[in-house]
Design a protein around this motif. Sequence first.
Motif, short mmCIF file in Angstrom:
data_model
loop_
_atom_site.label_atom_id
_atom_site.label_comp_id
_atom_site.label_asym_id
_atom_site.label_seq_id
_atom_site.Cartn_x
_atom_site.Cartn_y
_atom_site.Cartn_z
N LEU A 115 -3.53 14.72 22.15
CA LEU A 115 -3.75 13.84 21.00
C LEU A 115 -3.26 14.51 19.71
CD1 LEU A 115 -7.26 12.33 21.84
CD2 LEU A 115 -5.07 11.11 21.75
N ILE A 116 -3.48 15.79 19.62
CA ILE A 116 -3.02 16.51 18.42
C ILE A 116 -1.50 16.51 18.37
CG2 ILE A 116 -2.88 18.83 17.38
CD1 ILE A 116 -5.79 18.90 17.47
N GLU A 117 -0.90 16.74 19.52
CA GLU A 117 0.56 16.71 19.59
C GLU A 117 1.08 15.31 19.21
OE1 GLU A 117 2.81 18.80 19.77
OE2 GLU A 117 4.58 17.60 20.29
N MET A 118 0.39 14.29 19.68
CA MET A 118 0.80 12.92 19.38
C MET A 118 0.73 12.65 17.87
SD MET A 118 -0.81 9.37 20.84
CE MET A 118 -1.10 9.95 22.47
N HIS A 119 -0.31 13.16 17.25
CA HIS A 119 -0.42 12.98 15.80
C HIS A 119 0.68 13.73 15.04
CE1 HIS A 119 -4.27 11.03 16.46
NE2 HIS A 119 -4.29 10.71 15.17
N LYS A 175 6.43 9.08 26.25
CA LYS A 175 5.85 10.38 26.58
C LYS A 175 4.38 10.31 27.00
CE LYS A 175 5.87 14.80 24.42
NZ LYS A 175 6.07 15.55 23.18
N TYR A 176 3.65 9.30 26.49
CA TYR A 176 2.21 9.29 26.72
C TYR A 176 1.76 8.07 27.48
CZ TYR A 176 2.41 12.86 23.09
OH TYR A 176 2.72 13.98 22.38
N GLU A 177 0.69 8.24 28.25
CA GLU A 177 0.12 7.11 28.98
C GLU A 177 -0.54 6.12 28.01
OE1 GLU A 177 -2.75 8.42 31.82
OE2 GLU A 177 -1.41 10.03 32.51
N GLU A 178 -0.58 4.88 28.45
CA GLU A 178 -1.18 3.83 27.61
C GLU A 178 -2.59 4.16 27.18
OE1 GLU A 178 -1.14 -0.16 28.97
OE2 GLU A 178 1.05 -0.32 28.96
N LYS A 179 -3.35 4.67 28.14
CA LYS A 179 -4.76 4.94 27.87
C LYS A 179 -4.90 5.92 26.69
CE LYS A 179 -8.89 6.42 30.38
NZ LYS A 179 -9.05 7.77 29.83
N LEU A 180 -4.08 6.95 26.73
CA LEU A 180 -4.14 7.97 25.69
C LEU A 180 -3.65 7.41 24.34
CD1 LEU A 180 -5.02 10.93 25.69
CD2 LEU A 180 -2.61 11.57 25.80
N LEU A 181 -2.64 6.53 24.41
CA LEU A 181 -2.14 5.92 23.18
C LEU A 181 -3.25 5.17 22.47
CD1 LEU A 181 1.33 4.50 24.36
CD2 LEU A 181 0.91 6.49 22.90
N VAL A 182 -4.01 4.40 23.26
CA VAL A 182 -5.09 3.61 22.65
C VAL A 182 -6.19 4.53 22.14
CG1 VAL A 182 -6.84 1.85 23.10
CG2 VAL A 182 -4.53 1.60 24.06
N GLU A 183 -6.47 5.58 22.93
CA GLU A 183 -7.53 6.50 22.52
C GLU A 183 -7.21 7.21 21.20
OE1 GLU A 183 -9.02 9.37 25.67
OE2 GLU A 183 -9.83 7.40 26.19
#
Length: 587
Positions: A115-119, A175-183
């Motif tokens: 999540l930090i990487e995504m941000h 790069k990221y799964e849907e679940k993680l995107l929503v989270e």
Amino acid sequence: MAEAGSFADQVKQQADIVRVVGEYIRLKKSGQNFTGLCPFHGEKTPSFAVHPVKQIFHCFGCGKGGDVFSFVMEMEKCQFPEAVRIVAEKCGIAIPRPKERSPEERKENQQRAALIEMHREAQSFFVKQMESTAEGKAARAYLEDRGLNAEAIERFGIGYAASGGDALLRQLKQKYEEKLLVESGLISRDQSGRLFDRFRRRITFPIANESGKIVAFGCRALGDDQPKYLNSPESPIYSKSNVLYHMDRAKEGIRRQDFAVLVEGYMDAIAVARAGVSNVVASCGTSLAEPQIKLLGRFTKRIIVNYDPDTAGQAAAERSLTLLLEQDFEVRVLALPPVGDKKADPDLFIREKGAEAYIKALKEAPPYVDYLIARARQMDLTTGEGKLRALNFLLPYVQRIPNRILRSEWATRISQQLRIDEPVLRAALSKAANESRSEVKTKPELVGKVAKQIERRLIRMLVEAEEFRRELSQRLQHGRLYEGLETEKVFAALIMAGLSDQPMQATEIGALLEERDRRLFFEILFEPAQEGSWEEAESCLEALRRRQIEQELANVQRTIETNPAAQAMRELLTRKQELLRRLTAVG
Ligand SMILES: [Zn+2]
């Protein structure tokens, strides 16, 4: 405390406190110690000392002292495990990998890291949008119009989320799964299950946690879109009540200047920081939450609250006040005067009046009670009912003033300013005070040279003289020679350690003592002194024995004089003779 054999203990054995402290402040060799300016209180002449042999530090000014870990904990405002890690890193000691966690824990950690990487990716995406799209350029023009130039936009990482609705999604979903995107809160899901960007047509402000990692975004609508401000929702890496905007960059300034400025929103924080006040944070919401206050409290206990002058801002400031006072903060409140006919938030005020005027206003910000009295005076005071309302508004705050004299002064002022009969006010106040849980806290007084020379010598010998420490402890213990001394508790701790076979560690002894005794103990350890000998120890013991006999003699004499008809007079007189004999024997 570092348990023997633990990793912390290994680090402590290998770390050199002089080197570690020397990375924070300039130290100079002075006799067997090193001295420098204390980083924990303002001073011009050094009263801060580091003892290379005992591996402790002590400030003769403010009384702070301890080992290498407590120094780092105090400097970095961190907990013990973190201090161990920092010291180990500074000294090049390899940190053991944490024990194999449970699979759930490991998964949670991986998720947080993702999540930090995504941000981080979202941040560079928003910045790029701001730079390179037509929409982004319009956003930039809007910001410039509000006084934010390119330098400021870059400095605060301000970006832009486009209106399309899936630009970020397209980028992240590779790069990221849907679940993680929503989270993450960056992406939302509509009722039909379709994913879309949460932030659209908005200026983005990255919100970092205390260590500077981006964990959320605060976003302002570019046009008249509602809501005007939209922030990231709570997520595994972001909790609104735990984070203060700009804290990562403000903490150094807050620690150095020992106060913080609290504003409401990120635009305000940016304006204030750009005005040269680096120690500013924003609550990014209406009122402060307790975890935010605790976070702040690690760096300072002094704060100037500068919320918006509108009703919501006032209410938020007043709610925050209660919490801040409960956490022992020294609070001042800055209510900016209107600019023209507009109520001024910090951003507007600085734009219109300039940085200097703002800094001047900050310096003159009144203590919170003054602010509250001014607020109460705005209420209708012409009727008894109105006065009661004003009084009830003030009482909860005033009763939180811990100092009784101050509280009494305020009572007088309130009665004058609100024209309330003083006895009536005092009665209400004391009733309220009795109901509150407030207690008077006294500061530990500075310890002067209280202990006698003999006690000081013995204490040093107990720490330093390995060859006769045990013998000395036994003698002191056996004759109960230290009882009743000012240093009794220090002796008790040292003797206990001296009778065990553990190596003597000054900080471990210090940890057993109350603050006042700990200070005294450290002061003694830093005194320049010759190495002790058994002869010297014996003569000190003798002096203590003598003191003990003299004291008992004085007691016996007093009983004889005050109670001449005592039945036990005979025994008392015998005892007196015996004591006198022993006194001559001691010499
Ligand atoms: Zn100090």
